[in-house]
Design an enzyme around this catalytic site. Structure first.
Site, PDB file in Angstrom:
ATOM      1  N   GLU A   1       0.693  -0.916  -0.090  1.00 48.63           N
ATOM      2  CA  GLU A   1      -0.489   0.407  -0.219  1.00 48.63           C
ATOM      3  C   GLU A   1       0.096   1.125   0.121  1.00 48.63           C
ATOM      4  O   GLU A   1       0.298   1.891  -0.820  1.00 48.63           O
ATOM      5  CB  GLU A   1      -1.189   0.196   0.888  1.00 48.63           C
TER       6      GLU A   1
ATOM      7  N   PHE B   1     -11.330  -7.140  13.959  1.00 51.01           N
ATOM      8  CA  PHE B   1     -10.468  -7.642  13.536  1.00 51.01           C
ATOM      9  C   PHE B   1     -10.226  -6.409  12.563  1.00 51.01           C
ATOM     10  O   PHE B   1     -11.218  -5.624  11.559  1.00 51.01           O
ATOM     11  CB  PHE B   1     -10.585  -8.826  12.103  1.00 51.01           C
ATOM     12  N   GLN B   2      -8.644  -6.254  12.146  1.00 51.88           N
ATOM     13  CA  GLN B   2      -8.504  -5.631  11.225  1.00 51.88           C
ATOM     14  C   GLN B   2      -9.198  -3.532  10.868  1.00 51.88           C
ATOM     15  O   GLN B   2      -9.682  -3.010  10.083  1.00 51.88           O
ATOM     16  CB  GLN B   2      -8.195  -5.194   9.927  1.00 51.88           C
TER      17      GLN B   2
ATOM     18  N   LYS C   1     -17.852  -0.321   6.142  1.00 51.83           N
ATOM     19  CA  LYS C   1     -17.665  -1.663   4.996  1.00 51.83           C
ATOM     20  C   LYS C   1     -19.861  -1.648   4.670  1.00 51.83           C
ATOM     21  O   LYS C   1     -20.006  -1.701   3.583  1.00 51.83           O
ATOM     22  CB  LYS C   1     -17.884  -3.216   5.372  1.00 51.83           C
TER      23      LYS C   1
ATOM     24  N   MET D   1      24.016   8.287   1.896  1.00 48.91           N
ATOM     25  CA  MET D   1      24.443   9.418   2.264  1.00 48.91           C
ATOM     26  C   MET D   1      23.923   9.558   4.481  1.00 48.91           C
ATOM     27  O   MET D   1      24.668  10.289   4.532  1.00 48.91           O
ATOM     28  CB  MET D   1      22.621  10.002   2.678  1.00 48.91           C
TER      29      MET D   1
HETATM   30  C1  LIG Z   1      12.429   5.932   5.700  1.00 48.28           C
HETATM   31  C2  LIG Z   1      13.752   6.129   5.329  1.00 48.28           C
HETATM   32  N1  LIG Z   1      14.422   5.445   6.485  1.00 48.28           N
HETATM   33  C3  LIG Z   1      15.232   5.564   6.773  1.00 48.28           C
HETATM   34  C4  LIG Z   1      16.154   7.750   5.888  1.00 48.28           C
HETATM   35  C5  LIG Z   1      17.276   8.111   6.573  1.00 48.28           C
HETATM   36  N2  LIG Z   1      18.112   8.035   5.187  1.00 48.28           N
HETATM   37  C6  LIG Z   1      18.354   8.300   4.350  1.00 48.28           C
HETATM   38  S1  LIG Z   1      18.646   8.867   3.174  1.00 48.28           S
HETATM   39  C7  LIG Z   1      19.838   6.963   4.020  1.00 48.28           C
HETATM   40  C8  LIG Z   1      20.964   6.367   2.946  1.00 48.28           C
HETATM   41  C9  LIG Z   1      19.563   6.208   1.315  1.00 48.28           C
HETATM   42  O1  LIG Z   1      21.054   4.577   0.837  1.00 48.28           O
HETATM   43  P1  LIG Z   1      20.785   3.963  -0.058  1.00 48.28           P
HETATM   44  O2  LIG Z   1      19.045   4.082  -0.893  1.00 48.28           O
HETATM   45  O3  LIG Z   1      21.812   3.465  -0.544  1.00 48.28           O
HETATM   46  O4  LIG Z   1      20.886   5.242  -0.981  1.00 48.28           O
HETATM   47  P2  LIG Z   1      22.315   6.041  -1.364  1.00 48.28           P
HETATM   48  O5  LIG Z   1      22.436   7.264  -0.061  1.00 48.28           O
HETATM   49  O6  LIG Z   1      23.505   5.849  -0.847  1.00 48.28           O
HETATM   50  O7  LIG Z   1      22.480   6.950  -2.913  1.00 48.28           O
HETATM   51  C10 LIG Z   1      18.903   6.995   5.007  1.00 48.28           C
HETATM   52  C11 LIG Z   1      19.403   5.686   5.923  1.00 48.28           C
HETATM   53  C12 LIG Z   1      14.632   7.959   5.416  1.00 48.28           C
HETATM   54  N3  LIG Z   1      15.155   8.674   4.915  1.00 48.28           N
HETATM   55  N4  LIG Z   1      14.101   6.988   4.928  1.00 48.28           N
END
Ligand SMILES: Cc1ncc(C[n+]2csc(CCOP(=O)(O)OP(=O)(O)O)c2C)c(N)n1
Length: 585
Positions: free
Chosen positions: A69, A131-132, A181, A495
């Site tokens: 979803e 439920f749900q 529902k 990042m």
């Molecule tokens: C749902 C979610 N969880 C955690 C983060 C924190 N976060 C931001 S960038 C990142 C790393 C992303 O890694 P990747 O997808 O391999 O991309 P890259 O930065 O290596 O290009 C994380 C964990 C986020 N933005 N969203």
């Protein structure tokens, strides 16, 4: 987030003859009356009557069965962002609705018009922990423009009509309709009236001429004006009005991440992107300009950095449709309330034709500095070595003639894509700006392809983010969706790794990823894939990807420890810019 209130009154604008039908059938007819032809969803017990009604309308509404979803909502977002329409998602109660919450929050942060319809347990069971059962209204009220529980079949047309009006009007955003529902099953006498007015909800506020004049006066006196362009321009379809305004006043501008593509990248007044990983010129000149003109943007902390040192020298004019944004983060000198499409021409009429040659030179100088210190090495690496994210993005952008829709996930690759993917057309950048949601890219790209079927859709994603919604490859398989997925694989949560390198003494805690064979996974889903490690293969792989009819996964293995520069460290001033190896500008 503050948004305007809504009241109960609805003025009929279109009428149909009454017919006695089920709530579910009424829901589908109401969606059709709103012009919906595509929606994204996932069935379950509490929404089954609606899916049953959908069975009879297969030729009227295309329903895309996603694999989660969250994917349904992100796909609806991608669809809305490129098509100018309202995205629609359909989910079941309980876990179906809670899985949708991230996407709804993302849409709220990024002002994306959505109607999310969730099934709910029968009204007699409400509050019994059936439920749900989940308190979907309680959960979604803070993350929507309007969340309403429909408990009677008779309310369905009324609720749908309000939902579409509220989602799209004024500053757009998501609306949730939680339909029990029994309301889906029971019969009603159906007629439909589209909403065009709600008492005490003023989505299109009128600007006061006094403020228009004050804004024009400030602009006419300015020697060093700078405009900040946000997504409000795109949402208001005000791109042309903006261009006329900027050109007449010879006003250079920077874009927020969501404002990108409103004006072509190569326009001479376009100084690039604002913010943490934005371009040096618009960030530095924010603290140099004498008049700062913010248009449809909300002074997000990623754009402003430290507010105490932000544009203190400048007079600030803020154009926005949402009064709640005025003076929220930055105190303004003149507020111009309204849709930029209406307000910009009024100001344009009052401003003088100008040339700001000396001021424009400052942009050119910073642009050159950025090219020499950062861009050259990122896009045109000379000494061999591993592939760089920026060069891959740049080559894909060039190969599409800068005409593709660029969709991103979140992380380093997102910043590289927003920095280096260029556009000639509006609505070409789909990215999670406010919430920064990993897992957004793949499903949003699917939605974008439905929203703009004639355009090439390039999805840039990291190895972490791809695995947050990788199941949507199943949606691509099922419907044969022609999206180009460019996986920039650095085997890291890049990042976060970058922040660990810069701010946590290189203590790489839980950011390395041992990854699967992504090309094999793509192949298992019937998607052509190719892995590139060698620079010499990059051009031919991109060419193969773009000439292939159908979905394609291009995995570019990029340097493991690449960095995104320039960078304004969180909480720093817009002028505290790092340009590499911890060096300040
Ligand atoms: C749902 C979610 N969880 C955690 C983060 C924190 N976060 C931001 S960038 C990142 C790393 C992303 O890694 P990747 O997808 O391999 O991309 P890259 O930065 O290596 O290009 C994380 C964990 C986020 N933005 N969203």
């Amino acid at each position: 987030m503050n948004r305007s209130n809504h009241s109960q009154s609805t003025q009929p604008s279109t009428e149909e003859a009454k017919v006695n039908i089920s709530g579910s059938e009424a829901l589908i007819r109401s969606l059709l009356a709103e012009g919906v032809d595509t929606m994204f969803g996932y069935p379950g017990g509490a929404i089954m009557p609606v899916f049953d009604a959908l069975y009879d309308h297969k030729n009227d509404i295309k329903h895309i069965l996603v694999r989660h979803e969250q994917g349904a909502v992100h796909a609806a977002q991608g669809y809305a962002r490129v098509s100018r329409k309202t995205g629609v998602a359909l989910v079941t109660s309980g876990p179906g609705a809670t899985n949708a919450v991230t996407g709804i929050t993302d849409a709220m942060m990024d002002s994306t018009p959505l109607v999310v319809i969730s099934g709910q347990v029968i009204s007699g069971l409400l509050g019994s922990d059936a439920f749900q059962e989940a308190d979907v209204i309680g959960i979604t009220q803070p993350i929507t423009k309007w969340a309403y529980q429909v408990r009677r079949a008779e309310e369905i047309p009324w609720a749908v009509s309000r939902a579409f009006y509220i989602a799209k009007s004024g500053r757009p955003g998501p609306v949730v309709l939680d339909i029990t529902k029994d309301a889906q099953i029971n019969k009603l006498d159906y007629t439909y009236s589209r909403t065009s007015f709600l008492r005490s909800y003023i989505p299109f506020p009128e600007s006061e001429m006094e403020n228009i004049k004050a804004a024009a006066e400030l602009i006419n006196r300015a020697q060093k004006p700078l405009a900040l362009v946000g997504q409000g321009v795109i949402l208001g379809n005000a791109e042309q009005e903006l261009m006329t305004f900027l050109e007449k006043g010879n006003i250079p501008f920077g874009s927020t991440i969501l404002g990108l593509s409103a004006i072509p990248s190569d326009h001479p007044l376009n100084a690039g992107m604002l913010g943490m990983h934005g371009n040096i010129a618009p960030n530095m000149n924010t603290n140099e300009c004498d008049v700062l003109i913010a248009i449809g943007m909300r002074f997000d902390d990623r754009v402003t950095g430290n507010l105490n040192t932000y544009a203190r020298q400048a007079k600030i004019i803020h154009f926005d449709i949402d009064l709640a944004e005025m003076d929220k983060n930055v105190k303004t000198t003149v507020k111009v309330l309204g849709n930029a499409k209406d307000t910009l021409p009024l100001v344009t009429a009052l401003i003088e034709e100008r040339k700001h040659s000396e001021w424009m030179e400052k942009f050119g100088q910073y642009k050159k500095t950025e090219f020499d210190c950062v861009i050259k090495a990122e896009l045109y690496p000379e000494n061999g070595g591993e592939l760089k994210m920026g060069e891959v993005v740049n080559k894909v952008s060039e190969a599409t003639g800068h005409k593709a829709v660029c969709v991103t996930d979140v992380g380093q690759h997102q910043m590289m894509a927003t920095r280096y993917f260029k556009s000639t057309l509006t609505r070409s950048m789909v990215t999670s700006g406010g919430l920064g949601t990993m897992g957004f890219g793949l499903p949003a790209g699917i939605g974008a392809k439905y929203g703009a079927p004639d355009r090439t859709v390039c999805i840039f994603v990291g190895d972490g983010g791809l695995q947050m919604s990788i199941q949507e490859l199943g949606t691509i398989l099922e419907y044969n969706i022609d999206v180009k997925i460019i996986l920039l694989n650095n085997n890291y949560l890049g990042m976060v790794r970058q922040w660990q390198e810069l701010f946590f003494d290189e203590r790489y805690s839980e950011t390395h990823l041992k990854n699967p064979d992504f090309v094999k996974i793509a192949e298992a889903y019937g998607i052509r894939g190719r892995k590139v490690t060698d620079r010499k293969e990059l051009d031919s792989a991109i060419e193969e990807m773009l000439s292939h009819e159908g979905a394609y996964l291009l995995e570019a293995v990029v340097e493991t420890k690449g960095m995104v520069y320039p960078m304004v460290p969180a909480g720093g001033s817009v002028t505290d810019i790092l340009i590499g190896n911890g060096h300040k500008l």
